[in-house]
Design a protein around this motif. Sequence first.
Motif, short mmCIF file in Angstrom:
data_model
loop_
_atom_site.label_atom_id
_atom_site.label_comp_id
_atom_site.label_asym_id
_atom_site.label_seq_id
_atom_site.Cartn_x
_atom_site.Cartn_y
_atom_site.Cartn_z
N LEU A 78 40.20 -43.10 -70.52
CA LEU A 78 40.79 -42.37 -71.55
C LEU A 78 39.72 -41.01 -72.13
N LYS A 79 38.54 -41.52 -71.90
CA LYS A 79 37.53 -40.50 -72.20
C LYS A 79 37.53 -39.42 -71.14
N ARG A 80 37.74 -39.85 -69.92
CA ARG A 80 37.89 -38.87 -68.73
C ARG A 80 38.85 -37.97 -69.02
N LYS A 81 40.15 -38.84 -69.10
CA LYS A 81 41.38 -38.14 -69.37
C LYS A 81 41.43 -37.11 -70.55
N LYS A 82 40.63 -37.24 -71.66
CA LYS A 82 40.26 -36.41 -72.62
C LYS A 82 39.71 -35.19 -72.19
N ARG A 83 38.53 -35.48 -71.56
CA ARG A 83 37.87 -34.36 -70.83
C ARG A 83 38.50 -33.51 -69.76
N TYR A 84 39.33 -34.25 -68.98
CA TYR A 84 40.20 -33.43 -68.32
C TYR A 84 41.22 -32.47 -68.90
N GLU A 85 41.93 -33.03 -69.97
CA GLU A 85 42.75 -32.16 -70.85
C GLU A 85 41.99 -31.19 -71.46
N LYS A 86 40.87 -31.42 -71.86
CA LYS A 86 40.30 -29.94 -72.64
C LYS A 86 39.98 -28.98 -71.37
N SER A 88 43.22 -27.31 -70.90
CA SER A 88 43.55 -26.33 -72.17
C SER A 88 42.56 -24.93 -71.72
N ILE A 127 44.46 -36.39 -64.87
CA ILE A 127 45.04 -37.12 -65.97
C ILE A 127 45.97 -38.10 -65.72
#
Length: 163
Positions: free
Chosen positions: A71-79, A82, A49
């Motif tokens: 940013l999309k990859r970052k969002k996927r990693y954050e999901k 979680s 991230i």
Amino acid sequence: MSKISRFFKGGGSAASKGRGGPSPQEALARLRETEEMLSKKQEYLETRIERELAVARQHGTKNRRAALQALKRKKRYEKQLSQIDGTLSTIEFQREALENSHTNTEVLKNMGYAAQAMKKVHENMDLNKIDDLMQDITEQQDVAQEISDAISNRATFGDEFDE
């Protein structure tokens, strides 16, 4: 075999399969291994991230497409992160419940041993014999007190006359 595949395929010791299930110690060890594996995955995702965020900043307004992809990859990693947090929470809860159950089982087993030992100790005791013994002890204490009183009374040796 990896830890994950061993966990999901049920690869364990032959002894645990023969008994119909793993022992509490084996289950606790597996849960701890899974917790460790998920914690490492968390650390990995956190670094990914940070990297993706750095890439997005680096490209900024110069290369919008690359920044948006980062940013999309970052969002996927954050999901994923979680989801791992939720899974870890569930595993911790299950581990604690298993530890408590194991503790309760051991306490109950030890209480059973203590009850058996107490029963064995009381096996040779008869309440009537105990009652008779206590009466004998009381009588002997009374006799000892009378003797003690007789000895401790002042001897008059003729000081008292009967007129």
